[in-house]
Motif scaffolding. Structure first.
Motif, PDB file in Angstrom:
ATOM      1  N   LEU A  91       1.173  -1.126  -0.290  1.00  0.00           N
ATOM      2  CA  LEU A  91      -0.186  -0.080  -0.049  1.00  0.00           C
ATOM      3  C   LEU A  91       0.946   1.444  -0.402  1.00  0.00           C
ATOM      4  O   LEU A  91       0.530   2.394  -0.626  1.00  0.00           O
ATOM      5  CB  LEU A  91      -0.914  -0.219   1.094  1.00  0.00           C
ATOM      6  CG  LEU A  91      -2.051  -1.241   1.409  1.00  0.00           C
ATOM      7  CD1 LEU A  91      -3.550  -0.981   2.332  1.00  0.00           C
ATOM      8  CD2 LEU A  91      -2.997  -0.923  -0.319  1.00  0.00           C
ATOM      9  N   ASP A  92       1.797   1.362   0.127  1.00  0.00           N
ATOM     10  CA  ASP A  92       2.574   2.526   0.480  1.00  0.00           C
ATOM     11  C   ASP A  92       3.231   2.720  -0.857  1.00  0.00           C
ATOM     12  O   ASP A  92       2.995   3.653  -2.004  1.00  0.00           O
ATOM     13  CB  ASP A  92       4.235   2.045   1.341  1.00  0.00           C
ATOM     14  CG  ASP A  92       4.776   3.324   1.608  1.00  0.00           C
ATOM     15  OD1 ASP A  92       4.636   4.224   1.143  1.00  0.00           O
ATOM     16  OD2 ASP A  92       6.057   3.154   1.112  1.00  0.00           O
ATOM     17  N   ILE A  95      -0.452   3.419  -2.434  1.00  0.00           N
ATOM     18  CA  ILE A  95      -0.844   4.750  -2.009  1.00  0.00           C
ATOM     19  C   ILE A  95      -0.349   5.964  -1.580  1.00  0.00           C
ATOM     20  O   ILE A  95      -0.425   7.653  -2.268  1.00  0.00           O
ATOM     21  CB  ILE A  95      -1.369   4.313  -0.969  1.00  0.00           C
ATOM     22  CG1 ILE A  95      -2.576   3.677  -1.401  1.00  0.00           C
ATOM     23  CG2 ILE A  95      -2.677   6.054  -0.342  1.00  0.00           C
ATOM     24  CD1 ILE A  95      -3.559   2.737   0.421  1.00  0.00           C
ATOM     25  N   ASN A  96       0.978   6.010  -1.793  1.00  0.00           N
ATOM     26  CA  ASN A  96       1.959   7.562  -0.907  1.00  0.00           C
ATOM     27  C   ASN A  96       2.898   7.230  -2.578  1.00  0.00           C
ATOM     28  O   ASN A  96       3.186   8.727  -2.677  1.00  0.00           O
ATOM     29  CB  ASN A  96       2.947   7.235  -0.447  1.00  0.00           C
ATOM     30  CG  ASN A  96       2.274   6.604   1.244  1.00  0.00           C
ATOM     31  OD1 ASN A  96       1.327   8.635   1.104  1.00  0.00           O
ATOM     32  ND2 ASN A  96       2.521   6.505   1.937  1.00  0.00           N
ATOM     33  N   ALA A  99       0.167   6.363  -7.169  1.00  0.00           N
ATOM     34  CA  ALA A  99      -1.464   7.714  -7.158  1.00  0.00           C
ATOM     35  C   ALA A  99      -1.249   8.449  -6.933  1.00  0.00           C
ATOM     36  O   ALA A  99      -2.026   9.438  -7.570  1.00  0.00           O
ATOM     37  CB  ALA A  99      -2.654   6.984  -5.791  1.00  0.00           C
ATOM     38  N   LYS A 100       0.334   8.749  -6.039  1.00  0.00           N
ATOM     39  CA  LYS A 100       0.302  10.637  -5.620  1.00  0.00           C
ATOM     40  C   LYS A 100       1.261  11.448  -6.896  1.00  0.00           C
ATOM     41  O   LYS A 100       1.248  12.321  -7.156  1.00  0.00           O
ATOM     42  CB  LYS A 100       0.925  10.597  -4.678  1.00  0.00           C
ATOM     43  CG  LYS A 100      -0.531  10.296  -3.633  1.00  0.00           C
ATOM     44  CD  LYS A 100      -0.809  10.918  -2.359  1.00  0.00           C
ATOM     45  CE  LYS A 100      -1.344  10.414  -1.409  1.00  0.00           C
ATOM     46  NZ  LYS A 100      -2.465   9.298  -1.498  1.00  0.00           N
ATOM     47  N   THR A 136     -10.377  -0.244   0.110  1.00  0.00           N
ATOM     48  CA  THR A 136      -9.722   0.184   0.870  1.00  0.00           C
ATOM     49  C   THR A 136      -8.703   1.140  -1.166  1.00  0.00           C
ATOM     50  O   THR A 136      -8.302   2.534  -0.689  1.00  0.00           O
ATOM     51  CB  THR A 136      -8.448  -0.441   1.032  1.00  0.00           C
ATOM     52  OG1 THR A 136      -8.967  -1.608   2.656  1.00  0.00           O
ATOM     53  CG2 THR A 136      -7.374   0.366   1.611  1.00  0.00           C
ATOM     54  N   LEU A 137      -8.881   0.682  -1.858  1.00  0.00           N
ATOM     55  CA  LEU A 137      -8.270   0.806  -3.201  1.00  0.00           C
ATOM     56  C   LEU A 137      -9.251   2.020  -3.573  1.00  0.00           C
ATOM     57  O   LEU A 137      -8.573   3.394  -4.226  1.00  0.00           O
ATOM     58  CB  LEU A 137      -7.578  -0.410  -4.455  1.00  0.00           C
ATOM     59  CG  LEU A 137      -7.350  -0.991  -3.363  1.00  0.00           C
ATOM     60  CD1 LEU A 137      -6.904  -2.286  -4.782  1.00  0.00           C
ATOM     61  CD2 LEU A 137      -5.852  -0.459  -3.419  1.00  0.00           C
ATOM     62  N   ASN A 139     -11.031   4.325  -2.157  1.00  0.00           N
ATOM     63  CA  ASN A 139     -10.687   5.812  -1.275  1.00  0.00           C
ATOM     64  C   ASN A 139      -9.502   6.165  -1.350  1.00  0.00           C
ATOM     65  O   ASN A 139      -9.309   7.388  -0.695  1.00  0.00           O
ATOM     66  CB  ASN A 139     -10.450   5.751  -0.143  1.00  0.00           C
ATOM     67  CG  ASN A 139     -11.116   6.860   1.287  1.00  0.00           C
ATOM     68  OD1 ASN A 139      -9.971   6.718   1.950  1.00  0.00           O
ATOM     69  ND2 ASN A 139     -11.838   7.725   0.834  1.00  0.00           N
ATOM     70  N   VAL A 140      -9.000   5.992  -2.787  1.00  0.00           N
ATOM     71  CA  VAL A 140      -7.915   6.638  -3.135  1.00  0.00           C
ATOM     72  C   VAL A 140      -7.181   7.508  -4.398  1.00  0.00           C
ATOM     73  O   VAL A 140      -7.836   7.311  -5.386  1.00  0.00           O
ATOM     74  CB  VAL A 140      -6.100   5.973  -3.341  1.00  0.00           C
ATOM     75  CG1 VAL A 140      -4.752   5.652  -3.759  1.00  0.00           C
ATOM     76  CG2 VAL A 140      -6.041   4.568  -1.723  1.00  0.00           C
ATOM     77  N   LEU A 143      -5.651   6.354  -8.338  1.00  0.00           N
ATOM     78  CA  LEU A 143      -5.848   4.941  -8.520  1.00  0.00           C
ATOM     79  C   LEU A 143      -6.870   4.931  -9.466  1.00  0.00           C
ATOM     80  O   LEU A 143      -8.280   5.356  -8.957  1.00  0.00           O
ATOM     81  CB  LEU A 143      -5.692   4.240  -7.496  1.00  0.00           C
ATOM     82  CG  LEU A 143      -4.698   3.789  -6.194  1.00  0.00           C
ATOM     83  CD1 LEU A 143      -4.312   3.254  -5.551  1.00  0.00           C
ATOM     84  CD2 LEU A 143      -3.550   3.834  -7.461  1.00  0.00           C
ATOM     85  N   SER A 239     -13.405   1.968 -10.232  1.00  0.00           N
ATOM     86  CA  SER A 239     -12.747   4.306  -9.695  1.00  0.00           C
ATOM     87  C   SER A 239     -12.318   4.590 -11.495  1.00  0.00           C
ATOM     88  O   SER A 239     -11.294   4.088 -11.758  1.00  0.00           O
ATOM     89  CB  SER A 239     -12.104   4.703  -8.510  1.00  0.00           C
ATOM     90  OG  SER A 239     -11.795   5.408  -8.726  1.00  0.00           O
TER      91      SER A 239
END
Length: 330
Positions: A91-92, A95-96, A99-100, A136-137, A139-140, A143, A239
């Motif tokens: 997830l790091d 998500i970090n 996705a960013k 979980t995914l 909400n990012v 992604l 999404s």
């Protein structure tokens, strides 16, 4: 049209994209010598070699992070995480980083990263190997999430994901890999995130995704014998969600049932129901209903496991209740 198993459609998609673009490569645990968890990369190591089909150590965050870096440099990595349950360790990177980075770099770095994950409740894999992490995914921001339910969609959505410059998660249900269906490899594909009506109906709308589409269609067949015509919509993407076909359908049927395998509390279905309630309020004859997995860890025992997720009987019961509560004749 060619008839294929779900895993064969994914394999064909990978093969064709690798043949067309030398920047496409695979990495993950056992994707090479073992041919992937469900044979999805079968034959690709022999055809493309170790440089493009790379077996990795058991370190999800590390090899997913490697995929992020490769995508930043213009390659098109396809990462296989052996099971979605292990994605918690990645997830790091997801998500970090994935996705960013495009947003934080002002678009200077694209992120042509595809991450495939088998998941869902299969057969007696226990609580730690039966999770559904779409909530979980979803909400990012940043992604994109695909949920192909048929071999046709598995083939085209994976190809489209590999060609995209955005990070895309492909959630593949473990019980779909050996389902067979027709695949038109020369057809014009649907837009990658488009929802489709799998079965038309007049009495209520059932919105589902992944393996629950199959359950919804089987329930619709049973309900039709009772005179209830249930329209079934396959979201194909979580999404973004393609809302327009859902809104149009609810505008016709005036009743909506959201069907998901994930736990009911704070799951994908909660977002679907909330948004449709906002957009379809004046169409509805009754509040939107949800049929979902139970809010508890998945048991190992086969009968208990089956009791925690929706089936045809539960779906039919929910549909009947919805039609009767809203005053429609049955």
């Amino acid at each position: 049209m060619t008839e294929m198993l779900y895993w064969q459609a994914l394999n064909r998609a990978l093969d064709e994209e690798m043949a067309q673009d030398g920047n496409v490569f695979l990495l993950g645990e056992d994707v090479g010598l073992y041919s992937g968890t469900y044979r999805v990369s079968e034959g690709l190591l022999a055809k493309y070699g170790e440089w493009r089909v790379r077996d990795t150590p058991i370190s999800e965050n590390s090899f997913t992070g490697l995929g992020v870096g490769a995508a930043m440099l213009g390659l098109r990595p396809v990462v296989e995480i052996m099971t979605i349950n292990f994605a918690l360790l990645a997830l790091d990177a997801l998500i970090n980083m994935a996705a960013k980075i495009p947003f934080m770099s002002g678009g200077q770095f694209a992120m042509g990263l595809t991450v495939r994950m088998p998941g869902g409740v299969a057969k007696q894999l226990g609580a730690q190997h039966s999770q559904r992490l779409e909530h979980t995914l979803m909400n990012v921001p940043g992604l994109r999430i695909l949920v192909p339910a048929t071999p046709q969609d598995a083939y085209w959505q994976l190809r489209q994901a590999i060609r995209s410059d955005d990070p895309i998660i492909v959630l593949e249900h473990e019980l779909l890999y050996f389902h067979k269906g027709e695949v038109a490899t020369n057809a014009t594909p649907l837009p990658i995130h488009a929802a489709v009506v799998r079965r038309p109906g007049r009495d209520l709308t059932c919105i589902a995704y992944s393996r629950m589409v199959e359950v919804a269609l089987a329930a619709a067949e049973e309900l039709a014998r009772e005179g209830i015509e249930m329209e079934v919509i396959d979201l194909r993407s979580l999404s973004p969600i393609d809302w327009e076909p859902c809104i149009q359908s609810v505008g016709r049927t005036h009743r909506a049932l959201v069907l998901e395998e994930d736990c009911r509390f704070a799951g994908a279905g909660a977002e679907i129901a909330a948004t449709l309630q906002e957009r379809c309020f004046y169409f509805l004859d009754h509040p939107i209903q949800r049929t979902a997995g139970l809010d508890l860890p998945t048991p190992f025992a086969a009968e208990l496991e089956a009791a925690t997720i929706p089936n045809v009987e539960r779906t039919c019961r929910s549909a009947r209740d919805l039609v009767q509560m809203s005053g429609a004749p049955v």
